[in-house]
Design an enzyme around this catalytic site. Sequence first.
Site, PDB file in Angstrom:
ATOM      1  N   ILE A  66       5.053  -3.995 -12.755  1.00  8.32           N
ATOM      2  CA  ILE A  66       3.672  -3.298 -13.031  1.00  8.32           C
ATOM      3  C   ILE A  66       3.743  -2.051 -12.138  1.00  8.32           C
ATOM      4  CG2 ILE A  66       2.370  -4.495 -14.380  1.00  8.32           C
ATOM      5  CD1 ILE A  66       0.798  -5.382 -12.077  1.00  8.32           C
ATOM      6  N   GLY A  67       4.503  -2.139 -10.849  1.00  7.75           N
ATOM      7  CA  GLY A  67       4.423  -0.956  -9.935  1.00  7.75           C
ATOM      8  C   GLY A  67       5.107  -1.546  -8.804  1.00  7.75           C
ATOM      9  N   GLY A  70       4.750   0.370  -0.661  1.00 10.54           N
ATOM     10  CA  GLY A  70       5.507   0.132   0.564  1.00 10.54           C
ATOM     11  C   GLY A  70       5.615  -1.146   0.821  1.00 10.54           C
ATOM     12  N   PHE A  71       4.661  -2.097   0.324  1.00 11.46           N
ATOM     13  CA  PHE A  71       4.918  -3.554   0.258  1.00 11.46           C
ATOM     14  C   PHE A  71       6.233  -4.099  -0.342  1.00 11.46           C
ATOM     15  CE2 PHE A  71       4.508  -8.086  -0.300  1.00 11.46           C
ATOM     16  CZ  PHE A  71       3.576  -8.574   0.771  1.00 11.46           C
ATOM     17  N   ASP A 187      -6.215   2.875   5.355  1.00  8.00           N
ATOM     18  CA  ASP A 187      -5.412   3.094   4.391  1.00  8.00           C
ATOM     19  C   ASP A 187      -6.312   3.276   2.957  1.00  8.00           C
ATOM     20  OD1 ASP A 187      -3.014   3.994   3.398  1.00  8.00           O
ATOM     21  OD2 ASP A 187      -2.182   1.914   2.858  1.00  8.00           O
TER      22      ASP A 187
END
Length: 386
Positions: A66-67, A70-71, A187
């Site tokens: 689904i996406g 950065g992680f 963030d």
Amino acid sequence: MGWFPCSGQSKDKLGKKNRSLDPVEPSSGKPGDASKDGSSNKIAARTFTFREMAAATKNFRGESFIGEGGFGRVYKGQLEGTSQAVAIKQLDRNGLQGNREFLVEVLMLSLLDHPNLVNLIGYCADGDQRLLVYEYMELGSLEDHLHDPMPDKAILDWNTRMKIAAGAARGLEYLHDKASPPVIYRDLKCSNILLGEGYHPMLSDFGLAKLGPVGDNTHVSTRVMGTYGYCAPEYAMTGQLTLKSDVYSFGVVLLEIISGRKAVDNSKSGNEHNLVVWARPLFKDKRKFPQIADPVLQGQYPTRGLYQALAIAAMCVQEQPNLRPMIADVVTALTYLSSQKYDSETQPAQNPLWKPCTPPRTKGKGDKKRIDGSVGPRREQTDNRF
């Protein structure tokens, strides 16, 4: 505003009582003591095996994806033996974030609890695998709705935008004023504000969070991390992080909510490239305020509410941090604004002065991802985090 390196946008679809954030030495200073509300500081998140994670995501198949941010990659899954949908973030071992961010995320979300913070269900640290398991948010992120709207989805109206802004501010207020010691989010951006049922906003992605200054300290010094376009200028230049750094980031988000524009839009040139740079001259003349309003609203917003929302945003993005408000004052103002409902049936639409300023958006290939107080699809990664 275009001169500091910060991290890029993560694109993830993803409440605990006030307690000390030090799992070794609680607020009493005596290891093992319970916090004042009677709860212990033991991490409450559930641990999972990698086999359970693979089963939940059907071996990380493409249809579960689904996406990406950065992680690493994010998958929708369902835990064995339950009907609960979850979002599972899998750390990219070759990515820009690593074990430190993973540990910070687990620690922060295990010890913090607020209705406007995402719910961490558990984590997996099996061998060299690092995964985080969250409550799944069907509505995706605020970014999805502002900058990546699906053709069949209704636009966010003014009342919903103010509701989202007020809720996000309350989550930030909890981190700044209720957590002990205070937490600097570091963030805050539209892609990290996830939307639950009824567009209830929840802050997510705490891998860059830092414990704030305590005692006589006025700031914490750290490597500059965050997202380009959202970073406070003084933090970007000096590395000195304060609670007011988050307030600046919130101001940018509020501007995005009001204007529908991206914090940084690479398709635009000159002053329009950076949202804050573009908006600052317009803040000086009330007659130009309607030019900032999102064109897709088609003038359906309260004039007074727009002025007040822009006033809040303008204060939050002041270049001098001491001129920015405390987040508690922002919450008070936005809570009031969100209570003043706009009724398109009884209140006339405003004069559409927005037409020559910002043309209505159309969703196109590569178009991905607005400041004051109202309130997916698969996308490519655009990460500038270092």
